[in-house]
Design an enzyme around this catalytic site. Sequence first.
Site, PDB file in Angstrom:
ATOM      1  N   LYS A 236       2.378  15.491  19.998  1.00  0.00           N
ATOM      2  CA  LYS A 236       3.340  16.574  19.810  1.00  0.00           C
ATOM      3  C   LYS A 236       3.164  17.702  20.826  1.00  0.00           C
ATOM      4  O   LYS A 236       4.123  18.392  21.178  1.00  0.00           O
ATOM      5  CB  LYS A 236       3.226  17.135  18.392  1.00  0.00           C
ATOM      6  CG  LYS A 236       3.707  16.165  17.318  1.00  0.00           C
ATOM      7  CD  LYS A 236       3.559  16.766  15.937  1.00  0.00           C
ATOM      8  CE  LYS A 236       4.015  15.780  14.869  1.00  0.00           C
ATOM      9  NZ  LYS A 236       3.830  16.328  13.508  1.00  0.00           N
TER      10      LYS A 236
ATOM     11  N   MET B 159       5.622   2.754   5.899  1.00  0.00           N
ATOM     12  CA  MET B 159       5.805   1.426   6.471  1.00  0.00           C
ATOM     13  C   MET B 159       5.768   0.316   5.417  1.00  0.00           C
ATOM     14  O   MET B 159       6.656  -0.548   5.391  1.00  0.00           O
ATOM     15  CB  MET B 159       4.795   1.148   7.578  1.00  0.00           C
ATOM     16  CG  MET B 159       5.087  -0.157   8.333  1.00  0.00           C
ATOM     17  SD  MET B 159       4.145  -0.347   9.847  1.00  0.00           S
ATOM     18  CE  MET B 159       5.037   0.750  10.955  1.00  0.00           C
TER      19      MET B 159
ATOM     20  N   GLU C  62      -2.022  -2.242  -6.733  1.00  0.00           N
ATOM     21  CA  GLU C  62      -2.599  -1.034  -7.333  1.00  0.00           C
ATOM     22  C   GLU C  62      -1.508  -0.003  -7.612  1.00  0.00           C
ATOM     23  O   GLU C  62      -1.499   0.640  -8.650  1.00  0.00           O
ATOM     24  CB  GLU C  62      -3.666  -0.442  -6.411  1.00  0.00           C
ATOM     25  CG  GLU C  62      -3.156  -0.081  -5.020  1.00  0.00           C
ATOM     26  CD  GLU C  62      -4.273   0.353  -4.095  1.00  0.00           C
ATOM     27  OE1 GLU C  62      -5.400  -0.153  -4.247  1.00  0.00           O
ATOM     28  OE2 GLU C  62      -4.017   1.194  -3.218  1.00  0.00           O
TER      29      GLU C  62
ATOM     30  N   GLY D 165       0.805  -1.203   0.000  1.00  0.00           N
ATOM     31  CA  GLY D 165       0.000   0.000   0.000  1.00  0.00           C
ATOM     32  C   GLY D 165       0.843   1.260   0.000  1.00  0.00           C
ATOM     33  O   GLY D 165       2.073   1.224  -0.037  1.00  0.00           O
ATOM     34  N   ILE D 166       0.156   2.401   0.059  1.00  0.00           N
ATOM     35  CA  ILE D 166       0.825   3.693   0.089  1.00  0.00           C
ATOM     36  C   ILE D 166       1.303   3.985   1.506  1.00  0.00           C
ATOM     37  O   ILE D 166       0.583   3.751   2.465  1.00  0.00           O
ATOM     38  CB  ILE D 166      -0.135   4.798  -0.385  1.00  0.00           C
ATOM     39  CG1 ILE D 166      -0.546   4.564  -1.841  1.00  0.00           C
ATOM     40  CG2 ILE D 166       0.482   6.174  -0.229  1.00  0.00           C
ATOM     41  CD1 ILE D 166      -1.584   5.532  -2.347  1.00  0.00           C
ATOM     42  N   GLY D 167       2.518   4.487   1.649  1.00  0.00           N
ATOM     43  CA  GLY D 167       2.995   4.881   2.965  1.00  0.00           C
ATOM     44  C   GLY D 167       4.397   4.394   3.245  1.00  0.00           C
ATOM     45  O   GLY D 167       4.931   3.513   2.562  1.00  0.00           O
TER      46      GLY D 167
ATOM     47  N   GLY E 288      -7.405   1.082  -2.214  1.00  0.00           N
ATOM     48  CA  GLY E 288      -7.729  -0.312  -2.477  1.00  0.00           C
ATOM     49  C   GLY E 288      -7.513  -1.235  -1.299  1.00  0.00           C
ATOM     50  O   GLY E 288      -7.498  -2.459  -1.458  1.00  0.00           O
TER      51      GLY E 288
END
Length: 446
Positions: A369, A223, A244, A219-221, A342
Amino acid sequence: MDYSKEYKEKLVSPDEAVKCVKSGDEVDYGLCLSTPVELDAALAKRKDELSDIKIRSAIVPYPRKVMEADPNSEVFTFMDWHFTGYIRQMIKKGTQVFFIPLLYRNMPLHYRRDIHVNVAMLAVAPMDDQGYFNFSLANSASKAICESADIVILEVNKNLPRVLGVKDESIHISEVDHIVESDSPLAIQPPAGEPSEVDKKVAAYVLDEICDGACLQLGIGSMPNTIGQFIADSDLKDLGIHTEMLVDSYLEMYKAGRITNNKKQTDPGKGVFAFCMGSQELYDWTNENPGLVSGSVDYVNDPYVISQNDNMISINNCIEVDLFGQTCAEAQGTRQITGTGGQLDFLTATHMSKGGKGLICMSSSFKDKKTGEIKSRIVPQLVSGSAITDPRSQAYYIITEYGKANLAGRSTWERAEALINIAHPKVRDELIAGAEKLGIWKKTNK
């Protein structure tokens, strides 16, 4: 046939091309590296001539001139399928952007059935000898967008590679109204930073779940990308690609000899993807490479297609998981951060795949933070207003630096116990108290 005459007849300047946009129109910019640069700038210059223009796009990789020309959204109304850092930055500055909820595999269907586009503006690779323009690094729903549009304008960018396809990878010049030319540099993703100790621990747990011959979706990211690098450094072999998003981690795995695509059941010998973002080296790798093919997302993310690959492994991340197994990967309360994408498509598919596993990976906690407090990503209940990316009925493997929890087929108290076991030790007592209030903590639990 020689299509050069038709090409010249349809070739215009960006300013001339966008004259077809009328007040009240819906304009579509496509997705990722298909989003236009020259046409966007030309349309921005028409701000004072137009009213009520709706612009739809996704995964915006470039600054949008229409947004910067109209930061108060007086003329242009912006709608986005999947927020990115740039979109969040513009929202923070006061520009209004409306999110479009989406299961990614349904994107072409929405265009063909539910959405009408007045003007489509998409960036494509140069025309081939047969009169076809390749959608290059952003197939996804590009063909469907063009089919739904009254007017199609292509921004031909000589820097875009030609990507071979398995479905809907190109459009013919006969289906195009106007052509403009561009040599805009492609958006490059900065290289990932050094992985944290948490990332390394999560990656070690993930590697234990992957076997030789597995087919991968990242996936996106940061990690998933980190995990991809760990896979490249492992001794796994004969891995496949069905994803994807094609990212640099796949190139690193390929260069390390991990990827062959030879054990796949769908499209054997070929890595399949819907869109690509990363380094210039990654883009070069896709150019006319028979070992990599793009498909529209209704094919790539179709759970039936995905699940035909044995040992299908999806690796995604999330923001928060509650004790019932509901996962939020896209928002903090009502603040939209990214999109569904996705993730649910692949979670569904991996559970259908023989030997498949859907892995949701995250750090167990983060430091506030403002206060410096440790805040858990595993919570009794999601923050009020949070979108549920993955329902509890589709909850499978959750992985943190403290271990793995397989929630499939588990009751509510079993899920609560498994998730608390992989939460940060400092918050486990609080989570137990939360589970008790929710009535999902068995009296005989540990």
